[in-house]
Design a protein around this motif. Structure first.
Motif, short mmCIF file in Angstrom:
data_model
loop_
_atom_site.label_atom_id
_atom_site.label_comp_id
_atom_site.label_asym_id
_atom_site.label_seq_id
_atom_site.Cartn_x
_atom_site.Cartn_y
_atom_site.Cartn_z
N SER A 142 0.86 -1.19 0.00
CA SER A 142 0.00 0.00 0.00
C SER A 142 0.89 1.23 0.00
CB SER A 142 -0.93 0.00 1.22
OG SER A 142 -0.18 -0.05 2.42
N ILE A 143 0.48 2.25 -0.76
CA ILE A 143 1.29 3.45 -0.93
C ILE A 143 0.40 4.67 -0.74
CG2 ILE A 143 2.76 4.77 -2.51
CD1 ILE A 143 3.33 2.09 -3.96
N ILE A 144 0.67 5.46 0.27
CA ILE A 144 -0.09 6.68 0.51
C ILE A 144 0.13 7.64 -0.64
CG2 ILE A 144 -0.36 8.66 2.05
CD1 ILE A 144 0.43 6.82 4.36
N LYS A 145 -0.96 8.16 -1.19
CA LYS A 145 -0.93 9.03 -2.38
C LYS A 145 -0.27 8.33 -3.57
CE LYS A 145 -0.99 13.37 0.24
NZ LYS A 145 -2.44 13.58 0.03
N GLY A 146 -0.46 7.03 -3.63
CA GLY A 146 0.14 6.26 -4.71
C GLY A 146 -0.34 6.65 -6.09
N ASP A 147 -1.57 7.21 -6.15
CA ASP A 147 -2.11 7.60 -7.45
C ASP A 147 -1.41 8.83 -8.03
OD1 ASP A 147 -3.14 9.27 -5.53
OD2 ASP A 147 -5.24 8.86 -5.97
N SER A 148 -0.61 9.51 -7.22
CA SER A 148 0.18 10.64 -7.73
C SER A 148 1.67 10.30 -7.79
CB SER A 148 -0.03 11.88 -6.86
OG SER A 148 0.39 11.64 -5.53
N LYS A 149 1.98 9.01 -7.60
CA LYS A 149 3.38 8.57 -7.61
C LYS A 149 3.67 7.51 -8.66
CE LYS A 149 3.91 9.46 -2.65
NZ LYS A 149 4.12 8.86 -1.31
N TYR A 150 2.69 6.62 -8.95
CA TYR A 150 2.93 5.49 -9.83
C TYR A 150 1.91 5.45 -10.96
CZ TYR A 150 6.31 3.97 -6.44
OH TYR A 150 7.40 3.94 -5.60
N LEU A 151 2.40 5.20 -12.17
CA LEU A 151 1.57 5.25 -13.37
C LEU A 151 0.40 4.27 -13.32
CD1 LEU A 151 4.40 5.59 -16.05
CD2 LEU A 151 2.62 7.30 -15.58
N SER A 152 0.66 3.05 -12.85
CA SER A 152 -0.41 2.04 -12.88
C SER A 152 -1.53 2.37 -11.91
CB SER A 152 0.15 0.64 -12.60
OG SER A 152 0.73 0.59 -11.30
N ILE A 153 -1.20 2.95 -10.76
CA ILE A 153 -2.25 3.36 -9.82
C ILE A 153 -3.02 4.54 -10.39
CG2 ILE A 153 -2.80 4.13 -7.49
CD1 ILE A 153 -0.36 2.76 -6.44
N ALA A 154 -2.30 5.49 -10.98
CA ALA A 154 -2.96 6.63 -11.62
C ALA A 154 -3.90 6.16 -12.73
CB ALA A 154 -1.92 7.60 -12.18
N ALA A 155 -3.44 5.19 -13.52
CA ALA A 155 -4.28 4.64 -14.60
C ALA A 155 -5.53 3.99 -14.02
CB ALA A 155 -3.48 3.64 -15.42
N ALA A 156 -5.36 3.25 -12.93
CA ALA A 156 -6.51 2.62 -12.28
C ALA A 156 -7.47 3.67 -11.74
CB ALA A 156 -6.04 1.69 -11.16
N SER A 157 -6.93 4.75 -11.21
CA SER A 157 -7.80 5.81 -10.67
C SER A 157 -8.62 6.45 -11.78
CB SER A 157 -6.97 6.86 -9.93
OG SER A 157 -6.30 7.74 -10.80
N ILE A 158 -8.03 6.59 -12.95
CA ILE A 158 -8.75 7.18 -14.09
C ILE A 158 -9.84 6.25 -14.59
CG2 ILE A 158 -8.49 7.83 -16.53
CD1 ILE A 158 -5.75 9.05 -15.68
N LEU A 159 -9.53 4.97 -14.71
CA LEU A 159 -10.56 4.03 -15.15
C LEU A 159 -11.69 3.95 -14.13
CD1 LEU A 159 -8.64 1.02 -16.76
CD2 LEU A 159 -9.51 3.11 -17.83
N ALA A 160 -11.35 3.88 -12.86
CA ALA A 160 -12.40 3.81 -11.83
C ALA A 160 -13.28 5.05 -11.89
CB ALA A 160 -11.76 3.66 -10.45
N LYS A 161 -12.67 6.21 -12.01
CA LYS A 161 -13.43 7.46 -12.03
C LYS A 161 -14.29 7.57 -13.28
CE LYS A 161 -14.50 11.81 -11.17
NZ LYS A 161 -15.66 12.10 -10.28
N THR A 162 -13.74 7.28 -14.45
CA THR A 162 -14.51 7.47 -15.68
C THR A 162 -15.62 6.44 -15.82
OG1 THR A 162 -12.85 6.19 -16.94
CG2 THR A 162 -12.63 8.60 -16.94
#
Length: 220
Positions: A142-162
């Motif tokens: 687990s990574i705190i603020k991982g969605d602003s640190k790692y591409l794959s978490i950011a990608a997952a956040s975008i898919l989840a949101k959209t």
């Protein structure tokens, strides 16, 4: 520029969720495995991006990802197992849907992915023993603020949101008075005033405080 991988494994999946704080609609989770050398200068935490940019990034992620999966957990299940467990379960389900078993998992937040595995829920998917063992066998971080640190978490956040926004736009047509097309189910004043006037729907999370005390008092 966000980093590609936390681990040294090629098939590392990032996972994240959207909609945890909403009064209505599902909590939506996604898991994504990107190519080890994936690059995109615009990819970031979905909360830092405009709706227009998120919509442009979604097909890029879907086309270039090695594999991805998205899961909605609906209000009945959220009410049964609580929102924190539902958020984690959605990410676990998304990982199980991937066409390739990841070698390592990174998850946004401060809670281990395999926390509360095998909940005895009556609503929604129930994990088999083999699925529980598979999830337990994959190392994760687990990574705190991982969605602003790692591409794959950011990608997952975008898919989840959209995907979640798309779902809320759809059910808005059924109950336009709540204006979910705009507020996406979050507790805006407009949303709460509509709940006060029209009452809750089948899409509301009944375990949440739908109205603050000052509005509840006005009901009588």
């Amino acid at each position: 520029m966000l980093q590609n991988n936390f681990s040294s494994f090629v098939f590392e999946t990032g996972t994240d969720e959207a909609g945890r704080g909403c009064l209505a609609g599902p909590v939506t989770a996604a898991a994504v495995i990107l190519p080890f050398d994936f690059k995109n200068a615009f990819l970031n935490d979905s909360k830092q991006l405009s709706e227009k940019v998120r919509e442009k990034l979604r097909p890029i992620i879907e086309q270039e990802a090695i594999t991805f999966a998205v899961t909605h957990l609906h209000p009945e299940e959220i009410d049964e197992i609580n929102i924190l467990n539902a958020s984690m379960k959605g990410m676990q389900e998304s990982i199980l849907k991937l066409s390739r078993i990841p070698e390592f998992i990174i998850v946004d937040g401060n809670r281990a992915l395999n926390a509360k595995l095998g909940l005895k829920n009556k609503i929604g998917k129930q994990f088999s023993n083999s699925e529980i063992e598979l999830l337990k066998s994959i190392p994760n971080q687990s990574i705190i603020k991982g969605d602003s640190k790692y591409l794959s978490i950011a990608a997952a956040s975008i898919l989840a949101k959209t995907y979640r926004d798309e779902y809320m736009d759809k059910i808005h047509e059924e109950f336009p008075m709540y204006n979910w097309k705009k507020n996406k189910g979050y507790p805006t004043q407009e949303h709460r005033e509509a709940i006060k006037k029209y009452g809750p729907t089948k899409y509301h999370r009944m375990s949440f405080r739908l109205l603050p005390e000052q509005l509840e008092l006005n009901l009588f």
